[in-house]
Motif scaffolding. Structure first.
Motif, PDB file in Angstrom:
ATOM      1  N   SER A 517      46.925  34.895  49.526  1.00  0.00           N
ATOM      2  CA  SER A 517      46.445  34.933  50.921  1.00  0.00           C
ATOM      3  C   SER A 517      47.184  35.993  51.718  1.00  0.00           C
ATOM      4  CB  SER A 517      46.638  33.566  51.594  1.00  0.00           C
ATOM      5  OG  SER A 517      45.695  32.629  51.158  1.00  0.00           O
ATOM      6  N   GLY A 518      48.505  36.059  51.572  1.00  0.00           N
ATOM      7  CA  GLY A 518      49.300  37.016  52.334  1.00  0.00           C
ATOM      8  C   GLY A 518      48.855  38.441  52.110  1.00  0.00           C
ATOM      9  N   PHE A 519      48.680  38.818  50.851  1.00  0.00           N
ATOM     10  CA  PHE A 519      48.241  40.179  50.544  1.00  0.00           C
ATOM     11  C   PHE A 519      46.784  40.398  50.938  1.00  0.00           C
ATOM     12  CE2 PHE A 519      51.977  40.588  47.697  1.00  0.00           C
ATOM     13  CZ  PHE A 519      52.357  41.876  48.025  1.00  0.00           C
ATOM     14  N   ALA A 520      45.921  39.403  50.688  1.00  0.00           N
ATOM     15  CA  ALA A 520      44.492  39.573  50.970  1.00  0.00           C
ATOM     16  C   ALA A 520      44.234  39.707  52.464  1.00  0.00           C
ATOM     17  CB  ALA A 520      43.703  38.399  50.386  1.00  0.00           C
ATOM     18  N   VAL A 521      44.819  38.805  53.263  1.00  0.00           N
ATOM     19  CA  VAL A 521      44.568  38.822  54.703  1.00  0.00           C
ATOM     20  C   VAL A 521      45.143  40.090  55.326  1.00  0.00           C
ATOM     21  CG1 VAL A 521      45.103  37.682  56.887  1.00  0.00           C
ATOM     22  CG2 VAL A 521      44.407  36.320  54.909  1.00  0.00           C
ATOM     23  N   ASP A 589      40.333  33.562  50.827  1.00  0.00           N
ATOM     24  CA  ASP A 589      40.793  34.754  51.558  1.00  0.00           C
ATOM     25  C   ASP A 589      40.530  36.020  50.750  1.00  0.00           C
ATOM     26  OD1 ASP A 589      41.665  33.282  53.735  1.00  0.00           O
ATOM     27  OD2 ASP A 589      43.712  33.070  52.976  1.00  0.00           O
ATOM     28  N   LEU A 590      40.732  35.929  49.432  1.00  0.00           N
ATOM     29  CA  LEU A 590      40.512  37.102  48.581  1.00  0.00           C
ATOM     30  C   LEU A 590      39.030  37.458  48.525  1.00  0.00           C
ATOM     31  CD1 LEU A 590      41.487  39.294  46.686  1.00  0.00           C
ATOM     32  CD2 LEU A 590      41.512  37.602  44.825  1.00  0.00           C
ATOM     33  N   TYR A 591      38.161  36.462  48.468  1.00  0.00           N
ATOM     34  CA  TYR A 591      36.731  36.784  48.500  1.00  0.00           C
ATOM     35  C   TYR A 591      36.381  37.537  49.786  1.00  0.00           C
ATOM     36  CZ  TYR A 591      31.860  36.621  49.594  1.00  0.00           C
ATOM     37  OH  TYR A 591      30.604  37.014  49.987  1.00  0.00           O
ATOM     38  N   GLU A 592      36.852  37.051  50.928  1.00  0.00           N
ATOM     39  CA  GLU A 592      36.503  37.712  52.191  1.00  0.00           C
ATOM     40  C   GLU A 592      37.081  39.121  52.268  1.00  0.00           C
ATOM     41  OE1 GLU A 592      37.229  35.356  55.644  1.00  0.00           O
ATOM     42  OE2 GLU A 592      35.676  33.905  55.117  1.00  0.00           O
ATOM     43  N   ALA A 593      38.233  39.345  51.622  1.00  0.00           N
ATOM     44  CA  ALA A 593      38.848  40.673  51.652  1.00  0.00           C
ATOM     45  C   ALA A 593      38.200  41.635  50.663  1.00  0.00           C
ATOM     46  CB  ALA A 593      40.343  40.564  51.344  1.00  0.00           C
ATOM     47  N   SER A 594      37.780  41.114  49.504  1.00  0.00           N
ATOM     48  CA  SER A 594      37.281  41.994  48.429  1.00  0.00           C
ATOM     49  C   SER A 594      35.778  41.922  48.230  1.00  0.00           C
ATOM     50  CB  SER A 594      37.956  41.610  47.105  1.00  0.00           C
ATOM     51  OG  SER A 594      37.514  40.319  46.667  1.00  0.00           O
ATOM     52  N   GLN A 595      35.163  40.828  48.704  1.00  0.00           N
ATOM     53  CA  GLN A 595      33.729  40.579  48.519  1.00  0.00           C
ATOM     54  C   GLN A 595      33.348  40.464  47.043  1.00  0.00           C
ATOM     55  OE1 GLN A 595      31.811  39.719  51.084  1.00  0.00           O
ATOM     56  NE2 GLN A 595      33.620  39.999  52.376  1.00  0.00           N
ATOM     57  N   GLU A 596      34.319  40.070  46.211  1.00  0.00           N
ATOM     58  CA  GLU A 596      34.050  39.786  44.796  1.00  0.00           C
ATOM     59  C   GLU A 596      33.723  38.301  44.663  1.00  0.00           C
ATOM     60  OE1 GLU A 596      33.897  41.625  42.094  1.00  0.00           O
ATOM     61  OE2 GLU A 596      34.455  43.547  42.986  1.00  0.00           O
ATOM     62  N   SER A 597      32.444  37.999  44.409  1.00  0.00           N
ATOM     63  CA  SER A 597      32.009  36.600  44.464  1.00  0.00           C
ATOM     64  C   SER A 597      32.596  35.757  43.336  1.00  0.00           C
ATOM     65  CB  SER A 597      30.481  36.518  44.434  1.00  0.00           C
ATOM     66  OG  SER A 597      29.975  37.034  43.218  1.00  0.00           O
TER      67      SER A 597
END
Length: 789
Positions: A517-521, A589-597
């Motif tokens: 989360s920290g890195f993604a956000v 959080d990673l999905y929202e940052a990368s859009q990798e479903s």
């Protein structure tokens, strides 16, 4: 309850408090003034040499290892050469206690805990104490980070029967694992106001022989009372309390305890408490036009700024220490924990979203730079912590803070070059010392250094703004900034030659989830792909090394092996509720940052597993541990406090809301309502103990935004709309990329996505609430206006 010594204002080891969440879940500093000890008992109790830090290496010739040498935990390995017949937590120890009718001595700690080190050196290396523990007790060592369920159960007992709690935690149990005496740090011998560990052991040995039945009866009675007291259930309630009311009460309680001058919410010790800062930002957003809303924002931003300027932040190597021993954030307890870095990176990123001040984004970047450099493993995972203690020079005894502190002489020698253009003779070292408050005598008060280990040394803490420092010497602000940064870099290079603090290379699923989360956000907010890549690699690590494909379960721990390999314990330690909750949050959080479903798909699978393993179908909410894994423990708990880490139930409430927004699955919304209802009584009584859950309650009773971007994920116009969303603080939302493929994972979950079209073949945004979507938007500035409404 019987106190064997006078009760202290604060416990030794890590303070474990009630009420206001202070993040106090790690060891107390050696500079804390109070050194008294409380021992608590479920029944009446009559009155009745220090070694070096253990070297866990088999190269220590005079010592024979005990059975902990076969464990993977760095904390257990620190005790592998004690003259104590230690057992790890498990059936072998329990069977021995029952067969020989001996009480169990349970000692719980973690590898970077200063007072755990102290007790290991003073007591567990002592031959006489070792004989007592081996002959009259079955002695069990537990790493609380490996077995949080064991820690929570017996900490509940210690807190309920004494004036606090902390680590190391030492509890005496019946062979059936029911506690009857507990305490925290013990000195080895009696003092004027303290009972020593050897005396406690002798008294308990005598009581077990003379009054065992009374002890057993009392322990059963206390356990039954704890079971009733710790129950969290919906009962007859159908709905949770009012989010607006709980929000207001939580804010008022925080406002009353706020430190106007230095920020934060206590006198000392003072903890970062990201859950509180997150609550204040969320409160500000929903009360922007009110005086209370403005105050909430000011409280959070001021606290973050004072922390970042203080000595709790490592100005040379970046990252944050565990807590401050004083009100001013000046002198820290020096250990660095992964979970602090993860949550603070998010807090500073949110502060940047809200304020636009790059001071906060610079701090967030610095935190992640530290994690990438010092806590990252070659596998993509993240190690747990760095110790507070290290040798000042090779071959010397470890001292707290030795790696981080500086003398004036050291700085003058490293930074001796003159500063051109100053109004008086000035070296770059003198400039840095003025700005960061270094003095010849040292800037650490003797009251914070009772052992005199830090005499003449300094902790860097910002004393003046760049503007004031520049004005003092007649220099340009940017020139001062450059000179200070250059000076800090030279100190950083010089510090590399010092012995480093011990690294706890254990990797926990829960803390790795927080770090994803920290890195993604932060990567999404700042538009830095390299940070999102760290999050992606962290998620890949979790799936490769901490997920059992056959059972769909997470593992709790793995360990750094030789040559960059990853090792597991045998049998594996399976995950607890916090592992699932924090990893699911990280994946969302990673999905929202990368859009990798694919990350969203895995989050759904893990949530299904969490529901299967931990959900209380009768009372609502999630238990902290699996029923099978906690077999034999006297309590099965639901964590009810947001502290240094948020409660897993609080995070789960947010996850369920978001998953409902991503999928429309009603079951997850129903579970969220049941969870919040189960915690109704705790929320009503002490909302400030659960600020993260109060946030979830407010989010549930408001409207979650589904922000849909229709477009090619690689196209510039799509990225511009996505970055627009990421740049705005909107906690109560899900961000969805619809690529136009009706067979995609998200389109199958949310059929309405296939009805949303691109406008004139351009990337197009829709903001949907309550099954209704806005008009199509193609310009980031228009989207920004709509989202700010």
């Amino acid at each position: 309850m019987s106190h064997l010594s006078s009760p202290p204002p604060k416990h030794k080891g890590e303070h474990k408090g009630h009420g206001l969440p202070r993040g106090s879940e790690r060891g107390s500093s050696s500079r804390d003034k109070d050194r008294s000890v409380t021992v608590s008992s479920s029944g009446p109790m009559p009155a009745g040499g220090k070694g070096s830090r253990t070297n866990c290496s088999p190269s220590t010739p005079q010592k024979v290892p005990n059975r902990l040498i076969n464990e993977k935990s760095p904390y257990l390995l620190q005790h592998a050469y004690n003259p104590v017949d230690w057992y790890p937590w498990g059936q072998e120890a329990f069977d021995k206690a029952r067969k020989e009718n001996k009480p169990i001595f349970l000692s719980v700690g973690y590898s970077t805990c200063h007072w755990c080190h102290m007790m290991e050196e003073e007591s567990f290396q002592n031959e006489e104490i070792g004989r007592l523990l081996s002959e009259d007790f079955v002695s069990v060592k537990v790493d609380r980070e490996e077995r949080p369920d064991v820690d929570k159960v017996y900490m509940t007992f210690v807190q309920a029967t004494s004036s606090g709690g902390g680590w190391p935690m030492n509890v005496w149990l019946t062979p059936n694992l029911q506690p009857f005496v507990g305490g925290t740090y013990f000195p080895p011998e009696d003092g004027l106001t303290r009972v020593g560990f050897r005396t406690v052991l002798l008294r308990i040995r005598e009581q077990w022989k003379q009054n065992k039945n009374t002890l057993l009866e009392n322990s059963q009675r206390v356990t039954a009372a704890l079971l009733a007291r710790s129950e969290i259930s919906m009962g007859d309630r159908q709905l949770p309390p009012s989010g607006a009311t709980m929000n207001s009460r939580c804010f008022q309680q925080l406002d009353e305890g706020y430190d106007e001058e230095y920020g934060g919410f206590a006198e000392a010790p003072k903890f970062p408490t990201p859950v509180i800062l997150s609550f204040l930002f969320s409160y500000w957003l929903s009360h922007r036009l009110t005086q209370d809303g403005s105050r909430a924002q000011q409280m959070a931003l001021h606290t973050l700024k004072m922390m970042a300027n203080g000595g709790i932040r490592d100005h040379v190597g970046q990252g944050f220490h565990r807590y401050s021993t004083d009100r001013q954030w000046h002198i820290p307890h020096f250990e660095k924990m992964l979970y602090d870095q993860a949550q603070l990176a998010v807090a500073y990123s949110q502060a940047f979203q809200i304020s636009g001040d790059e001071f906060y984004s610079d701090v967030a970047r610095g935190i992640l730079q530290y994690v990438a450099r010092n806590l990252s493993h070659r596998s993509g995972g993240f190690c747990s912590a760095e110790d507070a203690d290290s040798p000042p020079e090779r071959g010397m005894q470890p001292k707290e803070g030795a790696f981080y502190v500086w003398t004036v002489k050291e700085v003058q020698q490293l930074l001796s070059e003159p500063v051109p253009g100053a109004t008086e003779p000035l070296t770059s070292g003198q400039l840095l010392m003025k700005h960061y408050g270094l003095t010849e005598a040292g800037n650490i008060s003797p009251s914070q250094d009772p052992k005199g280990e830090l005499h003449g040394r300094n902790v860097l803490t910002v004393r003046y703004s760049l503007e004031l420092t520049a004005a003092r010497f007649g220099l340009d602000v940017e020139a001062v900034r450059t000179l200070l940064n250059t000076g800090l870099e030279k100190l950083f290079q010089a510090r590399k030659h010092r012995p480093r603090p011990h690294l706890d290379s254990k990797m926990l699923a829960s803390w790795n989830g927080l770090m994803v989360s920290g890195f993604a956000v932060t990567g999404a907010v700042l538009g830095l792909e390299r940070l999102i890549n760290y999050a992606t690699n962290g998620a890949k690590f979790l799936k490769r090394h901490m997920f059992d494909m056959a059972s769909g379960r997470l593992m709790r721990t793995c360990y750094a092996g030789s040559g960059g390999t990853v090792e597991h314990s045998n049998p594996p330690c399976w995950g607890f509720l916090e592992d699932y909750a924090f990893v699911v949050r990280g994946l969302l959080d990673l999905y929202e940052a990368s859009q990798e479903s694919s990350w969203l798909e895995w989050a759904l699978r893990l949530q299904d597993a969490q529901d299967r393993l931990f959900w209380d179908s009768r009372g609502g909410g999630y238990f902290c541990s699996e029923a099978e894994l906690g077999a034999g423990l006297p309590l099965r708990l639901k964590d009810d406090q947001d502290g240094a880490e948020p409660s897993a139930n609080s995070v789960s409430a947010h996850n369920l809301l978001r998953l409902h927004g991503f999928t429309g699955h009603k079951d997850w919304m129903d579970k969220c309502v049941s969870l919040l209802t189960a915690f109704s009584e705790r929320l009503r009584r002490v909302p400030v103990a659960l600020p993260e859950m109060v946030r979830a309650l407010s989010a549930h009773q408001q409207t979650l935004k589904q922000i849909v971007i229709c477009g090619d994920p690689q196209a510039k116009d799509t990225k511009a709309l996505l970055q627009c969303v990421h740049s705005i603080y909107i906690p109560n939302k899900v961000l969805i990329l619809a690529n136009g493929d009706p067979s995609s994972f998200l389109s199958r979950q949310l059929p309405f996505l296939s009805t949303l079209r691109r406008l004139e073949d351009r990337a197009t945004a829709y903001v949907c609430e309550n099954q209704a979507c806005s008009m199509p938007i193609t310009e980031p500035c228009e989207l920004r206006k709509l989202l700010h409404q």
